[in-house]
Design a protein around this motif. Structure first.
Motif, short mmCIF file in Angstrom:
data_model
loop_
_atom_site.label_atom_id
_atom_site.label_comp_id
_atom_site.label_asym_id
_atom_site.label_seq_id
_atom_site.Cartn_x
_atom_site.Cartn_y
_atom_site.Cartn_z
N ARG A 142 0.83 -1.21 0.00
CA ARG A 142 0.00 0.00 0.00
C ARG A 142 0.87 1.26 0.00
NH1 ARG A 142 -1.69 3.99 2.86
NH2 ARG A 142 -0.49 3.43 4.70
N LEU A 143 1.90 1.26 0.84
CA LEU A 143 2.78 2.42 0.91
C LEU A 143 3.47 2.67 -0.43
CD1 LEU A 143 4.38 1.87 4.43
CD2 LEU A 143 2.77 3.67 3.78
N HIS A 144 3.86 1.61 -1.10
CA HIS A 144 4.56 1.76 -2.37
C HIS A 144 3.61 2.20 -3.50
CE1 HIS A 144 7.67 1.21 -5.34
NE2 HIS A 144 6.89 0.41 -6.03
N VAL A 145 2.48 1.52 -3.59
CA VAL A 145 1.55 1.77 -4.70
C VAL A 145 0.73 3.05 -4.47
CG1 VAL A 145 -0.44 0.86 -5.95
CG2 VAL A 145 1.43 -0.66 -5.31
N ASP A 146 0.09 3.15 -3.33
CA ASP A 146 -0.82 4.27 -3.08
C ASP A 146 -0.10 5.56 -2.68
OD1 ASP A 146 -2.87 2.49 -3.60
OD2 ASP A 146 -3.38 2.18 -1.49
N GLU A 147 0.95 5.43 -1.87
CA GLU A 147 1.63 6.61 -1.34
C GLU A 147 2.88 6.98 -2.14
OE1 GLU A 147 0.20 8.30 1.12
OE2 GLU A 147 -1.37 6.80 1.41
N GLY A 148 3.36 6.05 -2.98
CA GLY A 148 4.54 6.35 -3.79
C GLY A 148 5.86 6.31 -3.04
N TRP A 149 5.89 5.61 -1.90
CA TRP A 149 7.11 5.53 -1.09
C TRP A 149 8.16 4.66 -1.79
CZ3 TRP A 149 6.46 5.07 4.89
CH2 TRP A 149 5.66 6.13 5.35
N SER A 150 9.43 4.98 -1.57
CA SER A 150 10.52 4.18 -2.10
C SER A 150 10.72 2.94 -1.22
CB SER A 150 11.81 5.00 -2.12
OG SER A 150 12.24 5.26 -0.79
N TYR A 151 11.42 1.95 -1.77
CA TYR A 151 11.71 0.74 -1.00
C TYR A 151 12.51 1.08 0.26
CZ TYR A 151 10.35 -1.88 -5.19
OH TYR A 151 9.66 -2.40 -6.25
N SER A 152 13.46 2.01 0.14
CA SER A 152 14.28 2.39 1.29
C SER A 152 13.44 3.00 2.40
CB SER A 152 15.36 3.38 0.87
OG SER A 152 16.24 2.78 -0.03
N LYS A 153 12.53 3.88 2.02
CA LYS A 153 11.68 4.53 3.02
C LYS A 153 10.77 3.51 3.70
CE LYS A 153 8.71 8.53 3.63
NZ LYS A 153 8.10 9.70 2.99
N HIS A 213 10.60 2.58 7.68
CA HIS A 213 9.33 2.78 8.38
C HIS A 213 8.84 1.49 9.05
CE1 HIS A 213 5.37 4.42 9.24
NE2 HIS A 213 4.82 3.39 8.62
N LEU A 214 8.96 0.38 8.34
CA LEU A 214 8.47 -0.91 8.86
C LEU A 214 9.55 -1.70 9.60
CD1 LEU A 214 6.29 -2.04 5.82
CD2 LEU A 214 5.55 -0.90 7.91
N GLU A 215 10.74 -1.12 9.72
CA GLU A 215 11.87 -1.74 10.43
C GLU A 215 12.23 -3.11 9.87
OE1 GLU A 215 10.96 -1.59 14.58
OE2 GLU A 215 10.88 0.59 14.61
N ILE A 216 12.33 -3.16 8.55
CA ILE A 216 12.79 -4.36 7.85
C ILE A 216 14.24 -4.07 7.45
CG2 ILE A 216 12.46 -5.85 5.84
CD1 ILE A 216 9.51 -4.97 5.90
N HIS A 217 15.14 -4.99 7.66
CA HIS A 217 16.56 -4.73 7.47
C HIS A 217 17.06 -4.95 6.05
CE1 HIS A 217 16.90 -4.15 11.75
NE2 HIS A 217 16.25 -5.27 11.94
N ASP A 218 16.21 -5.43 5.16
CA ASP A 218 16.63 -5.73 3.81
C ASP A 218 15.55 -5.31 2.83
OD1 ASP A 218 17.92 -6.74 1.59
OD2 ASP A 218 17.65 -8.85 2.13
N LYS A 219 15.94 -4.67 1.72
CA LYS A 219 14.97 -4.22 0.72
C LYS A 219 14.48 -5.36 -0.18
CE LYS A 219 17.84 -0.93 -0.43
NZ LYS A 219 18.51 0.15 -1.12
N ASN A 220 15.22 -6.44 -0.27
CA ASN A 220 14.86 -7.52 -1.20
C ASN A 220 13.50 -8.13 -0.97
OD1 ASN A 220 17.18 -7.29 -2.79
ND2 ASN A 220 18.35 -8.57 -1.41
#
Length: 50
Positions: free
Chosen positions: A22-33, A37-44
């Motif tokens: 939702r954050l990526h599609v609806d809000e346009g957030w980058s993977y890094s952001k 925000h979600l405290e995930i340590h890896d973008k993959n």
């Protein structure tokens, strides 16, 4: 991706995956952001979920 001996995989709840999508599609957030925000340590994982 192949597993290495003794490697452990993180399992994320479905609700976290939906929120990341939702954050990526609806809000346009980058993977890094999203990872920060979600405290995930890896973008993959996020790339795989999209």
């Amino acid at each position: 991706m192949s597993a290495k001996k003794g490697q452990k995989f993180n399992h994320y709840p479905e609700s976290l995956k939906v929120e990341a999508d939702r954050l990526h599609v609806d809000e346009g957030w980058s993977y890094s952001k999203i990872t920060e925000h979600l405290e995930i340590h890896d973008k993959n994982p996020i790339r795989v979920w999209m």
